[in-house]
Design a protein around this motif. Sequence first.
Motif, PDB file in Angstrom:
ATOM      1  N   MET A   1       0.850  -1.215   0.034  1.00 23.01           N
ATOM      2  CA  MET A   1      -0.009   0.095   0.115  1.00 23.01           C
ATOM      3  C   MET A   1       0.947   1.171  -0.057  1.00 23.01           C
ATOM      4  SD  MET A   1      -2.822   1.193   2.876  1.00 23.01           S
ATOM      5  CE  MET A   1      -3.890   2.735   2.478  1.00 23.01           C
ATOM      6  N   LEU A   2       0.349   2.231  -0.744  1.00 24.88           N
ATOM      7  CA  LEU A   2       1.101   3.460  -0.799  1.00 24.88           C
ATOM      8  C   LEU A   2       1.330   4.172   0.621  1.00 24.88           C
ATOM      9  CD1 LEU A   2       2.450   5.507  -2.863  1.00 24.88           C
ATOM     10  CD2 LEU A   2       0.223   6.491  -3.021  1.00 24.88           C
ATOM     11  N   LYS A   3       2.492   4.551   0.814  1.00 29.87           N
ATOM     12  CA  LYS A   3       2.834   5.292   2.314  1.00 29.87           C
ATOM     13  C   LYS A   3       2.708   6.884   2.068  1.00 29.87           C
ATOM     14  CE  LYS A   3       2.820   1.319   4.186  1.00 29.87           C
ATOM     15  NZ  LYS A   3       1.633   0.873   4.949  1.00 29.87           N
ATOM     16  N   VAL A   4       2.027   7.726   2.711  1.00 32.29           N
ATOM     17  CA  VAL A   4       2.276   9.187   2.515  1.00 32.29           C
ATOM     18  C   VAL A   4       2.346   9.758   3.718  1.00 32.29           C
ATOM     19  CG1 VAL A   4       0.854  11.147   1.684  1.00 32.29           C
ATOM     20  CG2 VAL A   4       0.526   8.880   0.633  1.00 32.29           C
ATOM     21  N   ILE A   5       3.298  10.575   4.002  1.00 37.61           N
ATOM     22  CA  ILE A   5       3.542  11.539   5.247  1.00 37.61           C
ATOM     23  C   ILE A   5       3.351  12.921   4.837  1.00 37.61           C
ATOM     24  CG2 ILE A   5       5.193  11.866   6.826  1.00 37.61           C
ATOM     25  CD1 ILE A   5       6.511   9.214   6.816  1.00 37.61           C
ATOM     26  N   VAL A   6       2.458  13.535   5.392  1.00 44.16           N
ATOM     27  CA  VAL A   6       2.470  14.936   5.563  1.00 44.16           C
ATOM     28  C   VAL A   6       2.981  15.580   6.439  1.00 44.16           C
ATOM     29  CG1 VAL A   6       0.504  16.709   4.932  1.00 44.16           C
ATOM     30  CG2 VAL A   6       0.215  14.129   4.452  1.00 44.16           C
ATOM     31  N   PHE A   7       3.807  16.717   6.111  1.00 45.25           N
ATOM     32  CA  PHE A   7       4.541  17.826   7.060  1.00 45.25           C
ATOM     33  C   PHE A   7       3.803  19.139   6.789  1.00 45.25           C
ATOM     34  CE2 PHE A   7       7.749  14.511   6.058  1.00 45.25           C
ATOM     35  CZ  PHE A   7       8.260  14.405   7.245  1.00 45.25           C
ATOM     36  N   ASP A   8       3.690  19.723   8.077  1.00 38.90           N
ATOM     37  CA  ASP A   8       3.666  21.129   8.250  1.00 38.90           C
ATOM     38  C   ASP A   8       4.906  21.649   7.750  1.00 38.90           C
ATOM     39  OD1 ASP A   8       2.897  23.557   9.252  1.00 38.90           O
ATOM     40  OD2 ASP A   8       4.055  23.206  10.725  1.00 38.90           O
TER      41      ASP A   8
ATOM     42  N   LEU B   1      13.214   9.527   3.831  1.00 39.95           N
ATOM     43  CA  LEU B   1      11.760   8.830   3.506  1.00 39.95           C
ATOM     44  C   LEU B   1      11.736   8.513   1.904  1.00 39.95           C
ATOM     45  CD1 LEU B   1       9.950  11.336   5.491  1.00 39.95           C
ATOM     46  CD2 LEU B   1      10.056   9.021   6.068  1.00 39.95           C
ATOM     47  N   LYS B   2      12.438   9.275   1.081  1.00 39.52           N
ATOM     48  CA  LYS B   2      12.269   9.054  -0.379  1.00 39.52           C
ATOM     49  C   LYS B   2      12.814   7.655  -0.561  1.00 39.52           C
ATOM     50  CE  LYS B   2      11.290  13.074  -2.731  1.00 39.52           C
ATOM     51  NZ  LYS B   2      10.355  13.085  -3.969  1.00 39.52           N
ATOM     52  N   LYS B   3      14.078   7.392   0.110  1.00 37.72           N
ATOM     53  CA  LYS B   3      14.796   5.970  -0.171  1.00 37.72           C
ATOM     54  C   LYS B   3      13.667   4.841   0.414  1.00 37.72           C
ATOM     55  CE  LYS B   3      19.267   7.954   0.192  1.00 37.72           C
ATOM     56  NZ  LYS B   3      20.482   7.769   0.900  1.00 37.72           N
ATOM     57  N   LYS B   4      12.812   5.164   1.347  1.00 40.26           N
ATOM     58  CA  LYS B   4      12.112   4.150   1.717  1.00 40.26           C
ATOM     59  C   LYS B   4      10.860   4.110   0.798  1.00 40.26           C
ATOM     60  CE  LYS B   4      13.619   2.455   5.765  1.00 40.26           C
ATOM     61  NZ  LYS B   4      13.688   1.274   6.130  1.00 40.26           N
ATOM     62  N   GLY B   5      10.854   4.888  -0.219  1.00 41.97           N
ATOM     63  CA  GLY B   5       9.502   4.935  -0.977  1.00 41.97           C
ATOM     64  C   GLY B   5       8.277   5.452  -0.659  1.00 41.97           C
ATOM     65  N   VAL B   6       8.677   6.427   0.389  1.00 34.84           N
ATOM     66  CA  VAL B   6       7.213   6.904   0.985  1.00 34.84           C
ATOM     67  C   VAL B   6       7.082   8.326   0.337  1.00 34.84           C
ATOM     68  CG1 VAL B   6       6.579   8.486   3.149  1.00 34.84           C
ATOM     69  CG2 VAL B   6       7.809   6.297   3.591  1.00 34.84           C
ATOM     70  N   LYS B   7       5.791   8.550   0.043  1.00 38.09           N
ATOM     71  CA  LYS B   7       5.369  10.067  -0.646  1.00 38.09           C
ATOM     72  C   LYS B   7       5.348  11.083   0.422  1.00 38.09           C
ATOM     73  CE  LYS B   7       4.689   8.459  -4.903  1.00 38.09           C
ATOM     74  NZ  LYS B   7       5.842   8.890  -6.128  1.00 38.09           N
ATOM     75  N   ILE B   8       6.054  12.327   0.105  1.00 38.52           N
ATOM     76  CA  ILE B   8       6.079  13.196   0.891  1.00 38.52           C
ATOM     77  C   ILE B   8       5.201  14.428   0.479  1.00 38.52           C
ATOM     78  CG2 ILE B   8       7.806  14.797   1.947  1.00 38.52           C
ATOM     79  CD1 ILE B   8       9.764  12.849   1.253  1.00 38.52           C
TER      80      ILE B   8
ATOM     81  N   ASP C   1       7.095  15.560  -2.966  1.00 40.52           N
ATOM     82  CA  ASP C   1       5.973  15.021  -4.056  1.00 40.52           C
ATOM     83  C   ASP C   1       4.976  15.948  -4.310  1.00 40.52           C
ATOM     84  OD1 ASP C   1       7.660  12.566  -4.615  1.00 40.52           O
ATOM     85  OD2 ASP C   1       7.282  12.047  -2.533  1.00 40.52           O
ATOM     86  N   LEU C   2       4.309  16.523  -3.067  1.00 43.99           N
ATOM     87  CA  LEU C   2       3.062  17.333  -3.316  1.00 43.99           C
ATOM     88  C   LEU C   2       3.192  18.563  -2.383  1.00 43.99           C
ATOM     89  CD1 LEU C   2       0.200  17.458  -4.732  1.00 43.99           C
ATOM     90  CD2 LEU C   2      -0.463  16.185  -2.742  1.00 43.99           C
ATOM     91  N   TYR C   3       2.937  19.671  -2.776  1.00 48.73           N
ATOM     92  CA  TYR C   3       3.028  20.999  -2.085  1.00 48.73           C
ATOM     93  C   TYR C   3       1.470  21.392  -1.946  1.00 48.73           C
ATOM     94  CZ  TYR C   3       3.207  25.977  -1.081  1.00 48.73           C
ATOM     95  OH  TYR C   3       2.815  27.414  -0.607  1.00 48.73           O
TER      96      TYR C   3
END
Length: 233
Positions: free
Chosen positions: A1-8, A115-122, A149-151
């Motif tokens: 499953m796609l993993k997505v982490i969102v940062f402030d 995180l990028k190396k882990k394949g996580v979408k940021i 990956d997304l702003y």
Amino acid sequence: MLKVIVFDLGGTLMEYKGMPLSWVEYYESAFEAVNLEFDLNLSKEDIQKSCDVLKSKNARVVYREIEYTPSEIFNTVTEHWQKKIDINAIINSFYKGHELMPVIYDDTIDCLSFLKKKGVKIATLTDLPTAMPDEIFKKDISGLLSHLDLYVSSLTCGFRKPNKSGLAYIAEHYGVNVQKLVFIGDEEKDIKTAINAGCISILIDRKNEHKNYGQDLSITSLYELHKIINKYY
């Protein structure tokens, strides 16, 4: 499953050096800079009125979740000015008058690269300073953009935190359940946003003040994410 982490962003991945959470005290000098640059002949009363109107639009002073565009706000702020000039020129001059100094935290790039190396979408979700355009803010964080990956900003989704719309926007973009997101931020409103969306919340407490806003996890440095990600991802 796609993993997505969102940062402030502000206070989490970067900061404007020396700037408080609310920028109200900088309004007067910024308007004075605009007045000088365009030779507007604004009186002290004119500037004070503009400050008061802009203050009323500041979400840290008068609570709101709906976002307004910079043009909408500055058209109201400058309505009483006798000399009319391009509103975008005014906005650019106003923020130039703040003499902002963006600083990316030392642990930010290392963390995002990991995180990028882990394949996580940021992704990022940030509330823009009152009436600041995305273009100005993106220029200030240009060193970060290639690692994202997304702003998403409050202008992108039309709402400010703790409204969950920004997280819903990100989840829809990636086609994942919003509850599967991880949201990392430094303020109470960040944690409330995650709670409102029903997703995992992580508070970054850089000064180790043991803040408790109901977050699922707390960290004092982004380096601590390495252990968390290795455990769960």
